[in-house]
Design a protein around this motif. Structure first.
Motif, PDB file in Angstrom:
ATOM      1  N   VAL A   1       0.801  -1.073   0.109  1.00 35.62           N
ATOM      2  CA  VAL A   1      -0.031   0.002   0.240  1.00 35.62           C
ATOM      3  C   VAL A   1       0.761   1.358  -0.008  1.00 35.62           C
ATOM      4  O   VAL A   1       1.874   1.490   0.910  1.00 35.62           O
ATOM      5  CB  VAL A   1      -0.932   0.019   1.276  1.00 35.62           C
ATOM      6  CG1 VAL A   1      -1.673   1.494   1.291  1.00 35.62           C
ATOM      7  CG2 VAL A   1      -1.865  -1.184   1.297  1.00 35.62           C
ATOM      8  N   LEU A   2       0.563   2.075  -0.812  1.00 34.98           N
ATOM      9  CA  LEU A   2       1.620   3.442  -1.057  1.00 34.98           C
ATOM     10  C   LEU A   2       0.596   4.467  -0.276  1.00 34.98           C
ATOM     11  O   LEU A   2      -0.597   4.404  -0.515  1.00 34.98           O
ATOM     12  CB  LEU A   2       1.967   3.731  -2.579  1.00 34.98           C
ATOM     13  CG  LEU A   2       2.379   2.442  -3.235  1.00 34.98           C
ATOM     14  CD1 LEU A   2       2.688   2.911  -4.893  1.00 34.98           C
ATOM     15  CD2 LEU A   2       3.762   2.567  -2.751  1.00 34.98           C
ATOM     16  N   ILE A   3       1.504   5.250   0.262  1.00 40.23           N
ATOM     17  CA  ILE A   3       0.911   6.638   0.770  1.00 40.23           C
ATOM     18  C   ILE A   3       1.629   7.861   0.377  1.00 40.23           C
ATOM     19  O   ILE A   3       2.773   7.678  -0.414  1.00 40.23           O
ATOM     20  CB  ILE A   3       1.000   6.349   2.314  1.00 40.23           C
ATOM     21  CG1 ILE A   3       1.969   6.074   2.873  1.00 40.23           C
ATOM     22  CG2 ILE A   3      -0.198   5.291   2.733  1.00 40.23           C
ATOM     23  CD1 ILE A   3       2.370   6.263   4.428  1.00 40.23           C
ATOM     24  N   ASP A   4       1.254   8.904   0.907  1.00 37.62           N
ATOM     25  CA  ASP A   4       2.005  10.297   0.561  1.00 37.62           C
ATOM     26  C   ASP A   4       1.990  10.594  -0.821  1.00 37.62           C
ATOM     27  O   ASP A   4       3.505  10.573  -1.254  1.00 37.62           O
ATOM     28  CB  ASP A   4       3.535  10.303   1.461  1.00 37.62           C
ATOM     29  CG  ASP A   4       3.118  10.313   2.867  1.00 37.62           C
ATOM     30  OD1 ASP A   4       1.985  10.860   3.475  1.00 37.62           O
ATOM     31  OD2 ASP A   4       4.083   9.746   3.663  1.00 37.62           O
ATOM     32  N   ASP A   5       0.975  10.585  -1.555  1.00 38.21           N
ATOM     33  CA  ASP A   5       1.266  10.604  -3.026  1.00 38.21           C
ATOM     34  C   ASP A   5       2.105   9.640  -3.556  1.00 38.21           C
ATOM     35  O   ASP A   5       3.044   9.940  -4.624  1.00 38.21           O
ATOM     36  CB  ASP A   5       1.669  12.079  -3.190  1.00 38.21           C
ATOM     37  CG  ASP A   5       0.511  12.984  -2.925  1.00 38.21           C
ATOM     38  OD1 ASP A   5      -0.722  12.817  -3.070  1.00 38.21           O
ATOM     39  OD2 ASP A   5       0.926  14.273  -2.671  1.00 38.21           O
ATOM     40  N   ASN A   6       1.912   8.360  -3.364  1.00 40.47           N
ATOM     41  CA  ASN A   6       2.787   7.123  -3.747  1.00 40.47           C
ATOM     42  C   ASN A   6       4.412   7.463  -3.778  1.00 40.47           C
ATOM     43  O   ASN A   6       5.184   6.893  -4.337  1.00 40.47           O
ATOM     44  CB  ASN A   6       2.582   6.992  -5.244  1.00 40.47           C
ATOM     45  CG  ASN A   6       0.923   6.671  -5.377  1.00 40.47           C
ATOM     46  OD1 ASN A   6       0.582   6.022  -4.633  1.00 40.47           O
ATOM     47  ND2 ASN A   6       0.387   6.889  -6.652  1.00 40.47           N
ATOM     48  N   GLN A   7       4.898   8.324  -2.550  1.00 36.97           N
ATOM     49  CA  GLN A   7       5.945   8.247  -2.259  1.00 36.97           C
ATOM     50  C   GLN A   7       6.748   7.506  -1.254  1.00 36.97           C
ATOM     51  O   GLN A   7       7.691   7.358  -1.020  1.00 36.97           O
ATOM     52  CB  GLN A   7       6.409   9.907  -1.855  1.00 36.97           C
ATOM     53  CG  GLN A   7       5.960  10.746  -3.048  1.00 36.97           C
ATOM     54  CD  GLN A   7       6.939  10.450  -4.311  1.00 36.97           C
ATOM     55  OE1 GLN A   7       8.093  10.714  -4.166  1.00 36.97           O
ATOM     56  NE2 GLN A   7       6.152  10.670  -5.504  1.00 36.97           N
ATOM     57  N   ALA A   8       5.647   6.680  -0.403  1.00 39.75           N
ATOM     58  CA  ALA A   8       6.142   5.879   0.770  1.00 39.75           C
ATOM     59  C   ALA A   8       5.186   4.670   0.524  1.00 39.75           C
ATOM     60  O   ALA A   8       4.179   4.704   0.020  1.00 39.75           O
ATOM     61  CB  ALA A   8       6.038   6.684   1.976  1.00 39.75           C
ATOM     62  N   ILE A   9       5.761   3.505   1.476  1.00 41.72           N
ATOM     63  CA  ILE A   9       4.897   2.409   1.717  1.00 41.72           C
ATOM     64  C   ILE A   9       4.494   2.499   3.097  1.00 41.72           C
ATOM     65  O   ILE A   9       5.085   2.445   4.211  1.00 41.72           O
ATOM     66  CB  ILE A   9       5.879   1.357   1.406  1.00 41.72           C
ATOM     67  CG1 ILE A   9       6.434   1.136  -0.137  1.00 41.72           C
ATOM     68  CG2 ILE A   9       5.219   0.001   1.987  1.00 41.72           C
ATOM     69  CD1 ILE A   9       7.382   0.236  -0.452  1.00 41.72           C
ATOM     70  N   LYS A  10       3.313   2.075   3.310  1.00 44.93           N
ATOM     71  CA  LYS A  10       2.578   2.144   4.533  1.00 44.93           C
ATOM     72  C   LYS A  10       2.936   0.883   5.180  1.00 44.93           C
ATOM     73  O   LYS A  10       2.928  -0.243   4.656  1.00 44.93           O
ATOM     74  CB  LYS A  10       1.102   2.220   4.281  1.00 44.93           C
ATOM     75  CG  LYS A  10       0.222   2.121   5.580  1.00 44.93           C
ATOM     76  CD  LYS A  10      -1.272   1.846   5.453  1.00 44.93           C
ATOM     77  CE  LYS A  10      -2.101   2.105   6.585  1.00 44.93           C
ATOM     78  NZ  LYS A  10      -3.337   1.912   6.569  1.00 44.93           N
TER      79      LYS A  10
END
Length: 126
Positions: A66-75
């Motif tokens: 799962v990507l977070i932060d506009d696809n800049q990090a992984i949850k």
């Protein structure tokens, strides 16, 4: 010489700023030797970080991270955050061998460095 992986990672930022500047052959040579050893260790870092992410990363119903932060990090799974952070910290503290070399203060005089960047070179100043 042995330093920790986190220090070597900081060098990659410093090297990116210095690599196109004119300097003496000796300083250029030493910086390039250090940069070459960094490449091998960074490959190790990214491989190990990927293992940590695969272990602690949150996945969707299809098994994708799962990507977070506009696809800049992984949850990261909420219940695994402390353990994940501990593993990353452990990785960053991994001792790594770099070529034995020294810089004279005069070798670095013409560079504009922050105190944090100078801190990296303290290990190498003769």
């Amino acid at each position: 010489m042995t330093i920790i992986l986190n220090e070597l990672m900081n060098f990659t930022d410093i090297y990116a700023q210095l690599k196109d500047k004119k300097m003496s052959f000796k300083t250029s040579y030493n910086l390039r030797r250090l940069a070459a050893s960094t490449e091998e260790h960074m490959s190790f870092y990214y491989d190990e970080l990927q293992k940590i992410i695969n272990t602690y990363g949150d996945r969707d119903e299809n098994g994708n991270l799962v990507l977070i932060d506009d696809n800049q990090a992984i949850k990261i799974k909420q219940d695994s955050l402390p353990e994940c952070q501990s593993k990353i910290n452990e990785l960053l503290l991994t001792p790594v061998d770099v070529p034995d070399m020294t810089f004279a203060i005069e070798d670095l005089e013409n560079f504009e460095l922050t105190p944090a960047q100078v801190g990296f070179f303290m290990n190498f100043i003769s």
